[in-house]
Design a protein around this motif. Structure first.
Motif, PDB file in Angstrom:
ATOM      1  N   LEU A  18      65.038  64.695  -7.425  1.00 41.40           N
ATOM      2  CA  LEU A  18      63.719  64.085  -7.453  1.00 41.40           C
ATOM      3  C   LEU A  18      62.818  64.960  -8.309  1.00 41.40           C
ATOM      4  O   LEU A  18      63.029  66.170  -8.402  1.00 41.40           O
ATOM      5  N   ARG A  19      61.811  64.337  -8.910  1.00 43.66           N
ATOM      6  CA  ARG A  19      60.799  65.112  -9.613  1.00 43.66           C
ATOM      7  C   ARG A  19      59.437  64.780  -9.031  1.00 43.66           C
ATOM      8  O   ARG A  19      59.003  63.625  -9.060  1.00 43.66           O
ATOM      9  N   LEU A  78      51.249  69.150 -12.908  1.00 44.05           N
ATOM     10  CA  LEU A  78      52.242  70.106 -12.439  1.00 44.05           C
ATOM     11  C   LEU A  78      53.477  69.331 -11.990  1.00 44.05           C
ATOM     12  O   LEU A  78      53.348  68.218 -11.452  1.00 44.05           O
ATOM     13  N   TYR A  79      54.657  69.907 -12.212  1.00 48.29           N
ATOM     14  CA  TYR A  79      55.897  69.233 -11.837  1.00 48.29           C
ATOM     15  C   TYR A  79      56.768  70.145 -10.981  1.00 48.29           C
ATOM     16  O   TYR A  79      56.679  71.373 -11.048  1.00 48.29           O
ATOM     17  N   LEU A  80      57.616  69.514 -10.193  1.00 48.51           N
ATOM     18  CA  LEU A  80      58.671  70.231  -9.494  1.00 48.51           C
ATOM     19  C   LEU A  80      59.944  69.391  -9.613  1.00 48.51           C
ATOM     20  O   LEU A  80      60.053  68.325  -9.003  1.00 48.51           O
ATOM     21  N   GLN A  81      60.855  69.862 -10.439  1.00 45.51           N
ATOM     22  CA  GLN A  81      62.150  69.200 -10.576  1.00 45.51           C
ATOM     23  C   GLN A  81      63.068  69.752  -9.498  1.00 45.51           C
ATOM     24  O   GLN A  81      63.299  70.958  -9.451  1.00 45.51           O
ATOM     25  N   MET A  82      63.587  68.876  -8.665  1.00 44.47           N
ATOM     26  CA  MET A  82      64.423  69.286  -7.546  1.00 44.47           C
ATOM     27  C   MET A  82      65.812  68.688  -7.717  1.00 44.47           C
ATOM     28  O   MET A  82      65.969  67.462  -7.721  1.00 44.47           O
ATOM     29  N   ASN A  83      66.799  69.541  -7.901  1.00 43.30           N
ATOM     30  CA  ASN A  83      68.185  69.120  -8.070  1.00 43.30           C
ATOM     31  C   ASN A  83      69.031  69.622  -6.902  1.00 43.30           C
ATOM     32  O   ASN A  83      68.622  70.513  -6.174  1.00 43.30           O
ATOM     33  N   SER A  84      70.208  69.051  -6.773  1.00 39.62           N
ATOM     34  CA  SER A  84      71.142  69.459  -5.712  1.00 39.62           C
ATOM     35  C   SER A  84      70.442  69.516  -4.359  1.00 39.62           C
ATOM     36  O   SER A  84      70.573  70.500  -3.614  1.00 39.62           O
ATOM     37  N   LEU A  85      69.723  68.479  -4.051  1.00 38.09           N
ATOM     38  CA  LEU A  85      68.930  68.462  -2.827  1.00 38.09           C
ATOM     39  C   LEU A  85      69.813  68.504  -1.588  1.00 38.09           C
ATOM     40  O   LEU A  85      70.933  67.950  -1.574  1.00 38.09           O
TER      41      LEU A  85
END
Length: 119
Positions: A18-19, A78-85
């Motif tokens: 999710l971003r 501002l962003y938060l890239q969230m991988n492998s949640l």
């Protein structure tokens, strides 16, 4: 008046991405310290990531290598890239701002966006 509005939360399966975005207004965005926090039910709010005006970043150990904080000064976002949640990433995520970076101390807060990760 400082305003922070988060978006991009949702429900994903474990391993997904999710971003999150945070639209900022009411101050000189590029000069501020920005951060992301999260709070799960029954737990204390914790700092996730922060980015200084010079682009330097810090991360909580629990998200290092999986999350990336970034900002677009032209868009005041501002962003938060969230991988492998992971399911343990499930929480309300908040955007925060402060005139200077001082640990995890922030002055202004958004309303939050919910992230739910299912196993």
């Amino acid at each position: 008046q400082v305003q922070l509005v988060e978006s991009g939360g949702g429900s994903v399966q474990a391993g997904g991405s999710l971003r999150l975005s945070c639209a900022a207004s009411g101050y000189t965005y590029s000069s501020y310290c920005m951060g992301w926090f999260r709070q799960a039910p029954g737990k204390e709010r914790e700092g996730v990531a922060a980015i200084d005006s010079d682009g330097s970043t810090i991360y909580a150990d629990s998200v290092k290598g999986r999350f990336t904080i970034s900002k677009d000064n032209a868009k005041n976002t501002l962003y938060l890239q969230m991988n492998s949640l992971k399911p343990e990433d499930t929480a309300m995520y908040y955007c925060a701002a402060a005139p200077i970076c001082y640990g995890w101390t922030f002055t202004y807060w958004g309303q939050g966006t919910q992230v739910t990760v299912s196993s």
